[in-house]
Design an enzyme around this catalytic site. Sequence first.
Site, PDB file in Angstrom:
ATOM      1  N   PRO A  64      47.612  29.865  32.429  1.00  0.00           N
ATOM      2  CA  PRO A  64      47.132  31.014  33.427  1.00  0.00           C
ATOM      3  C   PRO A  64      46.284  30.553  34.453  1.00  0.00           C
ATOM      4  CG  PRO A  64      46.543  31.918  31.327  1.00  0.00           C
ATOM      5  CD  PRO A  64      47.247  30.633  31.069  1.00  0.00           C
ATOM      6  N   TYR A 118      35.790  32.192  38.675  1.00  0.00           N
ATOM      7  CA  TYR A 118      36.155  31.165  37.832  1.00  0.00           C
ATOM      8  C   TYR A 118      34.819  30.742  37.085  1.00  0.00           C
ATOM      9  CZ  TYR A 118      40.963  31.416  38.782  1.00  0.00           C
ATOM     10  OH  TYR A 118      42.377  31.585  39.186  1.00  0.00           O
ATOM     11  N   TYR A 144      45.951  26.042  45.076  1.00  0.00           N
ATOM     12  CA  TYR A 144      46.064  27.369  44.691  1.00  0.00           C
ATOM     13  C   TYR A 144      46.406  28.154  45.713  1.00  0.00           C
ATOM     14  CZ  TYR A 144      43.509  30.993  42.298  1.00  0.00           C
ATOM     15  OH  TYR A 144      43.263  32.141  41.863  1.00  0.00           O
ATOM     16  N   HIS A 152      42.764  37.490  49.904  1.00  0.00           N
ATOM     17  CA  HIS A 152      41.756  36.943  49.575  1.00  0.00           C
ATOM     18  C   HIS A 152      41.590  35.336  50.443  1.00  0.00           C
ATOM     19  CE1 HIS A 152      40.373  39.111  45.487  1.00  0.00           C
ATOM     20  NE2 HIS A 152      40.458  39.717  46.453  1.00  0.00           N
ATOM     21  N   LYS A 168      49.626  30.376  38.434  1.00  0.00           N
ATOM     22  CA  LYS A 168      51.164  29.897  39.108  1.00  0.00           C
ATOM     23  C   LYS A 168      52.474  30.362  38.443  1.00  0.00           C
ATOM     24  CE  LYS A 168      49.089  27.255  42.201  1.00  0.00           C
ATOM     25  NZ  LYS A 168      49.180  28.176  43.194  1.00  0.00           N
TER      26      LYS A 168
HETATM   27  C1  PHB Z   1      44.880  38.021  37.120  1.00  0.00           C
HETATM   28  O1  PHB Z   1      44.317  38.820  37.849  1.00  0.00           O
HETATM   29  O2  PHB Z   1      45.572  38.515  36.154  1.00  0.00           O
HETATM   30  C2  PHB Z   1      44.551  36.608  37.166  1.00  0.00           C
HETATM   31  C3  PHB Z   1      44.085  35.972  38.222  1.00  0.00           C
HETATM   32  C4  PHB Z   1      43.832  34.710  38.360  1.00  0.00           C
HETATM   33  C5  PHB Z   1      44.511  33.742  37.178  1.00  0.00           C
HETATM   34  C6  PHB Z   1      44.958  34.289  36.086  1.00  0.00           C
HETATM   35  C7  PHB Z   1      45.075  35.612  36.034  1.00  0.00           C
HETATM   36  O3  PHB Z   1      44.106  32.433  37.088  1.00  0.00           O
END
Ligand code: PHB
Length: 395
Positions: free
Chosen positions: A295, A203, A387, A74, A299
Amino acid sequence: MKTRTQVGIVGAGPAGLMLSHLLHLHGIESVVLEASSRKRIEERIRAGVLEQGTVDLLVETGVGERLKRQGLFHGGIELRFSSAGHRIDFRELTGGKGVVIYAQHEVIKDLVAARLSAGAQIIFEALDVRIQGLDELTPSIHFENEGTRHELSCDFIAGCDGFHGACRPSIPEGVITAYEQIYPFGWLGILAQAAPSSEELIYAYHERGFALHSMRSPEISRLYLQCSPNEDLSEWPDERIWAELQRRFELSKHWRLTEGPILQKSVTGMRSFVAEPMQFGKLFLAGDSAHIVPPTGAKGLNLAIADVRVLVSGLTEFYESGKMELLKRYSEICLRRVWKVQRFSWWMTSMLHRHASTNPFDERRQLAELDYVTSSRAGSQTLAENYVGLPMEVI
Ligand code: PHB
Ligand code: APR
């Protein structure tokens, strides 16, 4: 039974297995002691975003073949708020870097396979682990396996046994200062047999709470919605989960999440935690045993791998030259990155979540922050460079 190794590693998560793998490549022997079974660690559902540096390390050290074939590469994410989507273009903002979506338990499978095929000793179902002699020349790990007590003496011990492990509590009282923040919300996560609804992660900030769209493969979506930390899953039948997700991802133009059978549901609480220092005598803590991040910035695994890199440099220096310079600075070097990653994870979390104490002022401030981050190059770049992963410290 008494045995000996150079580095005794407690825990076969990403930290412990990667440490054992990298040490092996430097000619240093280790034994990994894991409380669970192989099946359990290879199936446990965790996060799945790998920073560019983590991906490069897995590939360069020969454990990236499946990742290259099955990982989803990505180059950005979407931030969605006020019914509109805004892309943060990582590649353009960071000089070509990105992230790879590849589940943590797949990384575990690859590392276990590599270690076992190189003849490594991973002792699964190692129970009642106790650490002794941390301030002596030869510390030891005592444990039980298949009904027999064992004593493994080592030059060094790596505590890679996660937040609830046995290593951190074996450090004498008063040595460690813990910094902690517990958030008044959690995430309800689902794995669904549904094609991802977008190519990249989304997000979403919404008045009903945060939501995240992620994925595992072209057929499997991974979705999260903000909930209370002790949410009762029995109150969340599948239809309610989908209806809530649809609302939180709403856009002004017509857009709908692809739905499908829910394969797994869970609730996770959220905390930020740092133990300082990350070392005592011959014991070095790495990964979740030393720190936890919420989460939101994805990270946890990446930070565990960053610790391990520093530890491997220190141990390599010691075995090559007898010097302890880097090992003495282990905690200091790791903590510089740990705190920057804590800051980023806390920032993403507080920008995107709402809770009972979020007042109208906070709400306007959060929206202004999202507007800034998505409309200013400096704002987007701050998010992007964190990120995809800050560069490793020069050591
Ligand atoms: C996930 O795919 O489990 C995932 C992705 C992004 C995050 C947290 C978990 O910030
Ligand atoms: N004895 C032996 N093994 C133990 C003990 C113990 N007393 N306690 C815990 N373990 C094992 C756990 O079963 C687990 O397999 O230690 C391992 C720790 O692994 P993780 O929790 O995955 O921690 P870490 O390797 O530091 O990786 C951090 O994993 O939990 C995610 O979100 C976290 O992504 C982050 C990453």
